[in-house]
Scaffold this active site. Structure first.
Site, PDB file in Angstrom:
ATOM      1  N   ASP A  14       0.812  -1.213   0.000  1.00 45.46           N
ATOM      2  CA  ASP A  14       0.000   0.000   0.000  1.00 45.46           C
ATOM      3  C   ASP A  14       0.856   1.280   0.000  1.00 45.46           C
ATOM      4  OD1 ASP A  14      -2.658   1.290   0.444  1.00 45.46           O
ATOM      5  OD2 ASP A  14      -1.643   1.945   2.267  1.00 45.46           O
ATOM      6  N   ILE A  19       2.128  -9.773   2.422  1.00 48.20           N
ATOM      7  CA  ILE A  19       1.615 -11.034   2.972  1.00 48.20           C
ATOM      8  C   ILE A  19       0.244 -10.799   3.606  1.00 48.20           C
ATOM      9  CG2 ILE A  19       3.879 -12.090   3.409  1.00 48.20           C
ATOM     10  CD1 ILE A  19       3.275 -11.562   6.447  1.00 48.20           C
ATOM     11  N   ASP A  20      -0.053  -9.543   3.967  1.00 45.94           N
ATOM     12  CA  ASP A  20      -1.317  -9.252   4.659  1.00 45.94           C
ATOM     13  C   ASP A  20      -2.546  -9.367   3.742  1.00 45.94           C
ATOM     14  OD1 ASP A  20       0.359  -8.660   6.734  1.00 45.94           O
ATOM     15  OD2 ASP A  20      -0.280  -6.592   6.994  1.00 45.94           O
ATOM     16  N   GLY A  38      -1.068  -9.047  10.191  1.00 46.82           N
ATOM     17  CA  GLY A  38      -2.353  -8.561   9.684  1.00 46.82           C
ATOM     18  C   GLY A  38      -2.669  -7.257  10.377  1.00 46.82           C
ATOM     19  N   HIS A  70       8.110 -12.607  12.107  1.00 47.25           N
ATOM     20  CA  HIS A  70       8.649 -12.607  10.745  1.00 47.25           C
ATOM     21  C   HIS A  70       8.897 -14.000  10.177  1.00 47.25           C
ATOM     22  CE1 HIS A  70       9.014  -8.517  12.096  1.00 47.25           C
ATOM     23  NE2 HIS A  70       9.108  -8.149  10.832  1.00 47.25           N
ATOM     24  N   GLN A  77       6.649 -15.860   9.420  1.00 46.33           N
ATOM     25  CA  GLN A  77       5.615 -16.043   8.392  1.00 46.33           C
ATOM     26  C   GLN A  77       5.891 -15.200   7.151  1.00 46.33           C
ATOM     27  OE1 GLN A  77       1.788 -14.181  10.152  1.00 46.33           O
ATOM     28  NE2 GLN A  77       3.452 -13.682  11.556  1.00 46.33           N
ATOM     29  N   ARG A  78       6.974 -14.439   7.157  1.00 50.90           N
ATOM     30  CA  ARG A  78       7.262 -13.566   6.019  1.00 50.90           C
ATOM     31  C   ARG A  78       8.516 -13.991   5.260  1.00 50.90           C
ATOM     32  NH1 ARG A  78       7.363  -7.277   7.352  1.00 50.90           N
ATOM     33  NH2 ARG A  78       9.535  -7.436   6.757  1.00 50.90           N
TER      34      ARG A  78
HETATM   35  O1  F6P Z   1       2.660  -5.082   6.129  1.00 51.33           O
HETATM   36  C1  F6P Z   1       3.284  -6.283   6.222  1.00 51.33           C
HETATM   37  C2  F6P Z   1       3.785  -6.534   7.597  1.00 51.33           C
HETATM   38  O2  F6P Z   1       4.323  -7.809   7.546  1.00 51.33           O
HETATM   39  C3  F6P Z   1       2.745  -6.341   8.695  1.00 51.33           C
HETATM   40  O3  F6P Z   1       1.890  -7.415   8.844  1.00 51.33           O
HETATM   41  C4  F6P Z   1       3.597  -6.074   9.898  1.00 51.33           C
HETATM   42  O4  F6P Z   1       2.909  -5.343  10.873  1.00 51.33           O
HETATM   43  C5  F6P Z   1       4.704  -5.286   9.328  1.00 51.33           C
HETATM   44  O5  F6P Z   1       4.823  -5.650   7.980  1.00 51.33           O
HETATM   45  C6  F6P Z   1       6.011  -5.511  10.049  1.00 51.33           C
HETATM   46  O6  F6P Z   1       6.986  -4.753   9.468  1.00 51.33           O
HETATM   47  P1  F6P Z   1       8.525  -4.772   9.879  1.00 51.33           P
HETATM   48  O7  F6P Z   1       9.219  -5.662   8.925  1.00 51.33           O
HETATM   49  O8  F6P Z   1       8.951  -3.381   9.755  1.00 51.33           O
HETATM   50  O9  F6P Z   1       8.630  -5.309  11.274  1.00 51.33           O
END
Ligand code: F6P
Length: 365
Positions: free
Chosen positions: A119, A142-143, A186, A289, A291-292
């Site tokens: 976004d 991922i959200d 999320g 993280h 999950q990312r």
């Molecule tokens: O927007 C994606 C996201 O993974 C959110 O779910 C989370 O709040 C944020 O990014 C975390 O970001 P950072 O990598 O800065 O900790």
């Protein structure tokens, strides 16, 4: 001289970014005389002195579709319109470097820009487009909270990881007669929470779209225990909040980081459950993280590759100011303005929520 397309990845990373980059490069290689250039850490690479840019050819991207993260780096701090400049007292001031950025794009004879991001990144794309930049957006998060696309890549990988976590928590919860709370990502929308709660079989799922009533959560918990035997798995999105309450998070001290750092709502919920008189033992897991990162699942690689090919074809068609979008079964182009207008929330009447309620899941309402 070859035509040039600049690729940037911005915002939080996401499984599938590399598959998009590879697809852009491979699609460009089908055309005569195109060069793909990557700017390191989103537009920062162009704005740094010396510049940090790399040529992305087929050799550079070979096999990267299976790798998580992004080979050209990313950032979610600042950007060309709010470049963080540190003050002597440690605070920072946002400085607008967008004109400088556009000048650099022109100096490098770049014909088009593909910005892969969520976004925040696509809002930057829209502003750059308004200033005359030939830009195309590719949605990522991922959200899954970007509207104007059915899905973003990376989301389903995150759901897979979250679901496997629910699976694991179920067995340990059942063995110990415990309440297990899993906090997943999320911020604005509870897509990861709801998908993984349904897929993993959690009893309670709390999402940002539905502020929860602790008494109703307790009703579900109590119904699951008899003579201290029983267990409950709760999935809660980081952006969830109690009725009349606020989200749980902290202000970041990192220069340029503008988001509230969400996290900890699961611990808040644990306390609320205890305060409501529950004597069962409770354990909290914050997935964070995990999950990312890591390898994108096949469907995310596929969607990412489709997005990459489409993005380059939009460059060929000069279809600028638009974002690639998945509208089943098509990959289409939608105006950036439409894509960034609002978040993709879980609709209160959605089949997904009906499904959750249909299997007796409590949504705290
Ligand atoms: O927007 C994606 C996201 O993974 C959110 O779910 C989370 O709040 C944020 O990014 C975390 O970001 P950072 O990598 O800065 O900790």
């Amino acid at each position: 001289m070859p035509s040039k397309v600049l690729v940037v990845t911005g915002g939080g990373d996401c499984p599938g970014l590399n598959a998009v980059i590879r697809a852009i490069v491979k699609r460009a290689a089908q055309e005569d005389d195109w060069e793909v250039i990557g700017s390191i850490e989103s537009f920062n690479g162009l704005l740094h002195d010396p510049m940090e840019i790399v040529v992305l050819n087929e050799y550079a991207v070979a096999g990267i579709h299976v790798r998580g993260g992004t080979i050209i780096g990313t950032t979610n701090k600042g950007g060309p319109f709010a470049w963080p400049v540190k003050n002597p007292d440690g605070s920072w001031t946002p400085v607008d470097r967008s004109k400088e950025l556009l000048q650099k794009i022109q100096d490098l004879s770049i014909d088009a820009v593909i910005s892969i991001g969520g976004d925040g990144s696509q809002k930057i794309s829209q502003k750059l487009f308004d200033m005359g930049c030939n830009i195309i957006g590719v949605p990522k998060t991922i959200d899954n909270d970007l509207s104007a696309t059915d899905f973003t890549f990376g989301f389903r990988t995150a759901v897979q990881i979250a679901t496997e976590s629910v699976d694991k928590l179920v067995t340990t919860a059942a063995s110990h007669n415990r309440i297990m709370i899993l906090e997943v990502m999320g911020r604005e929308a509870g897509w990861i929470a709801l998908h993984s709660a349904i897929s993993g079989g959690a009893e309670v799922c709390l999402i940002p779209e539905i502020p929860y009533d602790i008494d109703l959560v307790m009703q579900k918990i109590n119904s699951r225990f008899s003579n201290e035997k029983g267990f409950v798995v709760i999935v809660i999105a980081e952006g969830a909040k109690p009725k009349g309450g606020a989200v749980t998070g902290t202000t970041s001290q990192e220069a340029g980081y503008q988001n509230i750092r969400l996290g900890g709502v699961a611990y808040k919920l644990e306390q609320e459950i205890k305060d409501a008189g529950c004597e069962a033992s409770i354990r909290v897991t914050v997935l964070g993280h995990l999950q990312r990162g890591g390898i994108p699942i096949a469907l995310d690689r596929l969607l990412a590759t489709q997005f990459g090919v489409k993005a380059f074809e939009m460059v060929l068609d000069k279809d600028f100011g638009k974002m690639v979008s998945y509208r089943h079964p098509y990959i289409v182009a939608v105006p950036l303005a439409e894509a960034t207008k609002e978040y993709n929330f879980i609709n209160k009447d959605s089949y997904l929520l009906q499904t959750a309620r249909g299997i007796g899941m409590s949504l705290g309402d």
